[in-house]
Motif scaffolding. Structure first.
Motif, mmCIF file in Angstrom:
data_model
loop_
_atom_site.group_PDB
_atom_site.id
_atom_site.type_symbol
_atom_site.label_atom_id
_atom_site.label_comp_id
_atom_site.label_asym_id
_atom_site.label_seq_id
_atom_site.Cartn_x
_atom_site.Cartn_y
_atom_site.Cartn_z
ATOM 1 N N ASP A 1 0.834 -1.206 0.000
ATOM 2 C CA ASP A 1 0.000 0.000 0.000
ATOM 3 C C ASP A 1 0.867 1.254 0.000
ATOM 4 O OD1 ASP A 1 -2.275 -1.505 -0.020
ATOM 5 O OD2 ASP A 1 -2.628 -1.379 2.155
ATOM 6 N N SER A 2 1.946 1.208 0.788
ATOM 7 C CA SER A 2 2.847 2.361 0.822
ATOM 8 C C SER A 2 3.534 2.561 -0.528
ATOM 9 C CB SER A 2 3.895 2.165 1.922
ATOM 10 O OG SER A 2 4.831 3.218 1.924
ATOM 11 N N SER A 3 3.919 1.444 -1.158
ATOM 12 C CA SER A 3 4.563 1.538 -2.482
ATOM 13 C C SER A 3 3.591 2.077 -3.524
ATOM 14 C CB SER A 3 5.081 0.157 -2.897
ATOM 15 O OG SER A 3 6.051 -0.309 -1.986
ATOM 16 N N ARG A 4 2.364 1.642 -3.465
ATOM 17 C CA ARG A 4 1.365 2.129 -4.424
ATOM 18 C C ARG A 4 1.103 3.611 -4.205
ATOM 19 N NH1 ARG A 4 -3.025 -2.787 -4.861
ATOM 20 N NH2 ARG A 4 -3.899 -1.428 -6.486
ATOM 21 N N ASP A 5 1.046 4.050 -2.959
ATOM 22 C CA ASP A 5 0.848 5.489 -2.681
ATOM 23 C C ASP A 5 2.033 6.299 -3.205
ATOM 24 O OD1 ASP A 5 -1.542 4.915 -1.459
ATOM 25 O OD2 ASP A 5 -0.713 4.904 0.588
ATOM 26 N N THR B 1 -3.469 2.272 -9.636
ATOM 27 C CA THR B 1 -2.195 1.586 -9.381
ATOM 28 C C THR B 1 -2.433 0.089 -9.465
ATOM 29 O OG1 THR B 1 -2.573 1.570 -6.996
ATOM 30 C CG2 THR B 1 -1.321 3.438 -7.911
ATOM 31 N N TYR B 2 -1.339 -0.613 -9.715
ATOM 32 C CA TYR B 2 -1.456 -2.065 -9.895
ATOM 33 C C TYR B 2 -0.138 -2.719 -9.457
ATOM 34 C CZ TYR B 2 -2.226 -6.594 -12.175
ATOM 35 O OH TYR B 2 -2.374 -7.927 -12.430
ATOM 36 N N VAL B 3 -0.234 -3.884 -8.799
ATOM 37 C CA VAL B 3 0.937 -4.629 -8.354
ATOM 38 C C VAL B 3 1.047 -5.871 -9.233
ATOM 39 C CG1 VAL B 3 2.048 -5.881 -6.477
ATOM 40 C CG2 VAL B 3 0.761 -3.784 -5.996
ATOM 41 N N LEU C 1 6.405 -5.676 -9.170
ATOM 42 C CA LEU C 1 6.478 -4.435 -9.939
ATOM 43 C C LEU C 1 5.222 -3.615 -9.638
ATOM 44 C CD1 LEU C 1 8.435 -3.196 -12.015
ATOM 45 C CD2 LEU C 1 6.965 -4.114 -13.820
ATOM 46 N N VAL C 2 5.420 -2.383 -9.187
ATOM 47 C CA VAL C 2 4.301 -1.517 -8.806
ATOM 48 C C VAL C 2 4.082 -0.498 -9.928
ATOM 49 C CG1 VAL C 2 3.392 0.091 -7.085
ATOM 50 C CG2 VAL C 2 4.877 -1.815 -6.385
ATOM 51 N N TRP C 3 2.879 -0.501 -10.503
ATOM 52 C CA TRP C 3 2.515 0.380 -11.619
ATOM 53 C C TRP C 3 1.577 1.478 -11.124
ATOM 54 C CZ3 TRP C 3 3.869 -0.214 -16.856
ATOM 55 C CH2 TRP C 3 4.565 -1.388 -17.180
ATOM 56 N N ALA C 4 1.659 2.585 -11.846
ATOM 57 C CA ALA C 4 0.683 3.674 -11.676
ATOM 58 C C ALA C 4 0.404 4.243 -13.077
ATOM 59 C CB ALA C 4 1.201 4.759 -10.754
ATOM 60 N N ALA C 5 -0.865 4.498 -13.412
ATOM 61 C CA ALA C 5 -1.224 4.954 -14.765
ATOM 62 C C ALA C 5 -2.420 5.890 -14.703
ATOM 63 C CB ALA C 5 -1.527 3.755 -15.662
#
Length: 424
Positions: A41-45, A90-92, A101-105
């Motif tokens: 959750d922290s990585s996605r934020d 976001t997507y893991v 791999l942590v994505w954000a789009a």
């Protein structure tokens, strides 16, 4: 050879170790999953914040920062569908070759801007935490096992002491108390067991003592009239009827004397008057007088300290039993401090071999041939001497009684003979 049973200590230790392992595993999984979810959750934020900054940079100057890409062909399909709907998401993406791999789009016009990163520092922190959890779990299991061994060992020792004391009670040590044998009170089930066994032993002791007193009183009261009966029988005129009366009166007097002797032996107040005797020579002379037809063999002479009167009583009763219930030849063997009497009859009954001699039971269907006190008296006298009397059926047929004298004997050549009683 029967397998040795697993002790209470090890059963309790195994149970505690198993429970500790299960608890540690469950807690480790919970902590791992909770920490991983929090880190993700922290990585996605963090990735979402980077995407927001990249969007502002792109809107203001048309520059792509943080390695952002437009319409990246490797963009995960679930994330693409979410972005097409007009959402910033976001997507893991889990990969087996390292951290996820942590994505954000986000949608930018008719294009999709995306960026990704692995956040290896968080993955390393998670791995370090997993290592700490494994070490902690092992320590918990080892500590629980050690605690189980300690607690189970204390409980096992107390129960073993109680068992030893109970066996001593069963062997006639009336002064033994299970409560004292197990040590200081622990206020647990072992104390309740000890108190119950002590109470049971006291009740049985009182009952047996009452029965012994009644038996002794009855036999004592009968002694005087029976003695008068024997004396009166001696005054009868000669004849077959007189002979029968005299024999029965004599048998009755012998029975009463035997009952009195059993009562005295049951009272545990008898003491041996020990003297040093040459066992082989002693047995040879007594057998010549008690049963001249019995064969005596001294394979090794020994000098022992014993009570000659009581030892003669044991020898006489065993010879009498062999003569009554066995068949000739009767063989008496002295081997150091061990005395054996064997006949060649049908052997001892199984009840005697398993339960020992019992008063008023001869072990034969012909109850008229004896009153069953001979072996009981022999066993009681052996107990007073500190000896052990055992019974077995010899190979090739016949009954064999063995007296193990307890003294440290010396053989005729000066070498140490057999010491304490041992098995046949």
């Amino acid at each position: 050879m029967a397998a040795r049973p697993i002790g209470l200590r090890w059963k309790l230790s195994a149970a505690i170790a198993l429970v500790s392992a299960l608890v540690a595993l469950a807690l480790s999984l919970l902590v791992h999953n909770a920490a991983r979810a929090s880190m993700l959750d922290s990585s996605r934020d963090a990735q979402d914040e980077r995407l927001e900054f990249a969007l502002r940079a792109y809107d203001s100057g048309g520059q792509l920062v943080f390695d952002a890409r437009l319409d990246d062909p490797t963009l995960p399909e679930p994330l693409r569908r979410a972005v097409v709907k007009g959402k910033r998401a976001t997507y893991v993406e889990e990969r087996g070759d390292g951290p996820p791999l942590v994505w954000a789009a986000s949608q930018v016009g008719d294009q999709v801007m995306s960026l990704n990163g692995r956040f290896a520092d968080r993955d390393r922190a998670l791995r370090r935490m997993d290592q700490v959890l494994r070490v902690g779990s092992v320590l918990v299991v080892l500590s629980g096992t050690a605690l189980g061994i300690l607690i189970g060992g204390q409980l096992s020792r107390r129960l073993r002491k109680a068992a030893v004391a109970a066996r001593e009670l069963a062997g006639g040590a009336t002064e033994v108390r299970v409560q004292e044998a197990i040590g200081r009170p622990a206020r647990d089930e072992t104390d309740e067991l000890a108190r119950a066994v002590d109470a049971l032993a006291d009740a049985l002791r009182k009952r047996l003592e009452a029965e012994r007193r009644v038996t002794a009183d009855i036999a004592h009261e009968l002694r005087t009239p029976v003695t008068g009966l024997v004396t009166a029988a001696e005054l009868l005129p000669p004849g077959r009827p007189t002979e029968l009366v005299r024999n029965r009166a004599q048998l009755l007097r012998t029975l009463i004397e035997d009952v009195l002797e059993v009562a005295r032996l049951d009272g545990a107040a008898e003491r041996a008057d020990e003297q040093e005797v040459a066992l082989g020579e002693f047995v040879r002379r007594r057998v010549e007088r008690l049963d001249p037809e019995a064969a005596v063999e001294v394979t090794r002479e020994a000098r022992v300290r014993t009570d000659p009167r009581r030892l003669e009583r044991i020898l006489g009763n065993l010879l009498s039993n062999a003569r009554r219930h066995g068949s000739p030849p009767i063989e008496v063997t002295v081997q150091g401090a061990v005395l054996r009497i064997r006949d060649h009859g049908p052997g001892f009954p199984q009840t005697l071999l398993s339960d020992g001699p019992s008063r008023f039971r001869t072990g034969t269907t012909d109850r008229a041939r004896g009153h069953g006190l001979g072996l009981t008296i022999a066993a009681g006298q052996a107990r007073v001497l500190g000896a052990r009397l055992s019974f077995r059926n010899a190979q090739g047929g016949g009954a064999e009684a063995i007296v193990w004298l307890p003294a440290q004997a010396e053989t005729d050549d000066g070498t140490p003979g057999p010491g304490s009683p041992g098995p046949a």
